[in-house]
Design an enzyme around this catalytic site. Structure first.
Site, short mmCIF file in Angstrom:
data_model
loop_
_atom_site.label_atom_id
_atom_site.label_comp_id
_atom_site.label_asym_id
_atom_site.label_seq_id
_atom_site.Cartn_x
_atom_site.Cartn_y
_atom_site.Cartn_z
N GLY A 145 10.84 -2.30 4.46
CA GLY A 145 11.21 -1.12 5.23
C GLY A 145 11.07 0.19 4.48
O GLY A 145 11.67 1.19 4.85
N ALA A 146 10.26 0.19 3.41
CA ALA A 146 10.09 1.41 2.61
C ALA A 146 8.75 2.08 2.85
O ALA A 146 8.34 2.97 2.11
CB ALA A 146 10.24 1.07 1.12
N GLY A 169 4.06 -1.29 3.60
CA GLY A 169 3.21 -2.29 4.24
C GLY A 169 3.61 -3.73 3.96
O GLY A 169 2.75 -4.61 3.91
N ASP A 195 -2.60 -0.74 7.22
CA ASP A 195 -1.84 -1.55 6.26
C ASP A 195 -2.53 -2.87 5.98
O ASP A 195 -2.71 -3.27 4.83
CB ASP A 195 -0.42 -1.80 6.78
CG ASP A 195 0.46 -0.56 6.70
OD1 ASP A 195 -0.08 0.52 6.43
OD2 ASP A 195 1.67 -0.68 6.92
N SER A 232 8.26 -12.03 -2.15
CA SER A 232 7.61 -10.72 -2.21
C SER A 232 8.29 -9.82 -3.23
O SER A 232 9.50 -9.90 -3.42
CB SER A 232 7.64 -10.04 -0.83
OG SER A 232 6.98 -8.79 -0.87
N LYS A 266 0.83 -1.21 0.00
CA LYS A 266 0.00 0.00 0.00
C LYS A 266 0.86 1.25 0.00
O LYS A 266 2.04 1.25 0.39
CB LYS A 266 -0.92 0.02 1.22
CG LYS A 266 -0.27 0.34 2.55
CD LYS A 266 -0.36 1.81 2.89
CE LYS A 266 0.37 2.22 4.15
NZ LYS A 266 1.81 1.99 4.17
#
Length: 514
Positions: free
Chosen positions: A212-213, A216, A274, A207, A75
């Site tokens: 860590g950006a 979500g 999230d 994924s 998201k």
């Protein structure tokens, strides 16, 4: 448009997670009398040990269930960053970068459960019969698939600590913590929903979402795991094309509740936004005017799919630092900063009005221009609050120079990611120049879609996409191929909803319309 409030517990206004909107969003959901088939008696009963299995020297026993796959989206916050901390509205939307969970049921002789997350180098196995079932199955502790869990039970958390404490002992401390959090959250949900008679399984996750950006990524794993376990327990009857909208809504809330439990174990007091977006897809408009009350969350079920360029600046950010910066500015210049936050709120509300107007056409440039201009305005207001970064401004400069679209930061700012709403019909040579320049300057860019589907299922894990294998019933996704797929492109080519052959048949999504 259908309005719904998803209820939860209040939190301290300063206890902010990754995004600002640190609120509980859990939903009321349905009871066990809904249109959902239940196998509670066989999967959530008392402790039972499986009967002894005969060893087969010549032939392995057959799997108990076909391999299947679950997927959920990341998201972005589209409008309303920072203003949402101060009681204003914000919009968060799903993106087409997703996590994919391959669920493999083992033969009856296998009594183990394995987590294999190669992207973070996690690979751990437990013996099912050695898990603390007696603690989780105690009448005072036992939870069922339809329960609403808003806090973690400290005794249950303590019961699984010995099972996670020895994970990845040779890894660096930071990575080991990630592994232990992932394992602990899984075990808490697995032991809460399952029973000792649960079949041996392996859960393998890949994924395409940067970790860590602020996109979500952990919530997508939570949603995949919740959906997978609920499907294995036969407490979900979907998704399927003819599923009634209200039934889909109930089942999405069920997935969302348990995804929130997973998130609580990792983050303590997560926002819930999230996992809500990762579950239902599309977008939500959320607002919290009183931290002693639950937030108001309005799912935007008809949010259109929009073309998006996502750029990771590769610059570390601190949400806590950026939020504190705005709070200090607000204290020093209350009227001025208050007017800026009010303006951001008006931008958020205006964007919702435009997108949901009858004459909005998501493929027509004039409609996109109106939304894009509001994105530019929103970014400019955030710049005035001091939460941008030179790396973010450089992305805007490059995108504007090529005339490709409209750009704003997303999330806390101070680094992190930017999003650009793409103009239709941009020449490929312009896109290629931008891509080359971003790569040269150390950015990572992703072509994505904004406002797409939420959690989806491929059951069995067989694709039908017009390839030669379709004549044999489709192309099965094998574990080895899944593990060996290289990078985002490799994973998406193997399992993505869209690929070189167009839309891949077989995937189904819970869809709710207004």
């Amino acid at each position: 448009m259908t309005n719904r409030s998803l209820n939860g517990n209040g939190i301290d206004a300063h206890a902010l997670h990754e995004d600002f909107e640190h609120v509980h969003i859990n939903g009321k959901g349905a009871n066990s009398n809904g249109h959902i088939s239940s196998s509670e008696g066989s999967t959530n009963g008392t402790e039972t040990k499986p009967p002894p299995q005969r060893r087969m020297d010549r032939k392995k026993s057959s799997p108990m269930a076909p391999t299947f796959m679950v997927s959920a989206p990341g998201k972005v916050i589209v409008f309303g960053e920072h203003a949402v901390v101060h009681g204003k509205a914000a919009i968060a939307a799903a993106i087409s970068l997703r996590s994919y969970l391959l669920v493999t049921t083992l033969s009856k002789s296998k009594r183990t459960v394995t987590l294999k997350f190669p992207d973070i180098d996690l690979d751990h196995t437990w013996n099912i019969d050695e898990l603390p079932w007696s603690t989780f199955q105690h009448p005072s502790k036992k939870k069922y698939y339809y329960d609403l869990v808003t806090t973690l039970d400290e005794e249950l958390v303590a019961a699984i600590q010995p099972l996670v404490g020895n994970i990845s002992p040779d890894k660096p401390a930071e990575l080991r913590k990630v592994h232990q959090n992932s394992a602990g959250s899984f075990l808490y949900m697995f032991l809460s929903l399952g029973s000792q008679s649960f079949p041996g399984c392996q859960y393998t996750l890949r994924s395409t979402i940067p970790i860590g950006a602020g996109l979500g990524s952990s919530a997508t794993i939570a949603v995949c795991m919740a959906a997978a376990l609920l499907l294995q327990l036969r407490t979900l009857s979907g998704p399927h094309p003819d599923q009634p909208s209200e039934e889909a809504r109930i089942q999405l809330e069920r997935i969302n509740r348990w995804a929130y439990v997973y998130e609580m174990f990792i983050h303590g007091n997560p926002s819930g936004v999230d996992n809500t977006v990762a579950t239902q897809g599309k977008a939500v408009l959320f607002q919290r005017t009183d931290y002693n009350l639950p937030p108001i969350v309005r799912p935007l079920w008809d949010f259109p799919e929009l073309p998006l360029l996502l750029v990771d600046t590769k610059t570390a950010k601190s949400t806590k630092h950026e939020v504190a910066k705005v709070a200090k500015l607000m204290k020093t210049h209350p009227k001025l900063v208050g007017s800026i936050l009010d303006a951001i709120d008006k931008v958020t509300q205006s964007s919702s009005d435009i997108i949901h107007a009858d004459d909005f056409d998501h493929e027509e440039e004039e409609s996109l221009r109106k939304v894009g201009e509001l994105m530019n305005i929103n970014h400019g207001l955030l710049v005035s609050l001091g939460v941008s970064h030179p790396r973010l401004e450089r992305v805007r400069e490059l995108v504007d120079h090529e005339g490709i679209g409209w750009t704003k930061l997303t999330g806390a700012g101070g680094g992190g990611c930017s999003i650009s709403l793409m103009r239709p019909g941009v020449p490929q040579e312009k896109l290629k120049r931008l891509q080359d320049q971003l790569e040269k300057e150390g950015y990572q860019e992703f072509r994505a879609t904004l406002g797409g589907d939420g959690v989806g299922v491929l059951m069995p894990a067989v694709l039908r996409n017009g390839m030669d294998g379709d004549e044999e019933g489709g192309m099965e996704i094998h574990l080895d191929n899944f593990l060996k797929a290289e990078g985002n492109e490799g994973v998406e080519r193997l399992v993505g909803v869209f690929g070189d052959g167009g839309e891949r048949e077989g995937w189904n999504f819970w869809r709710v319309e207004s």
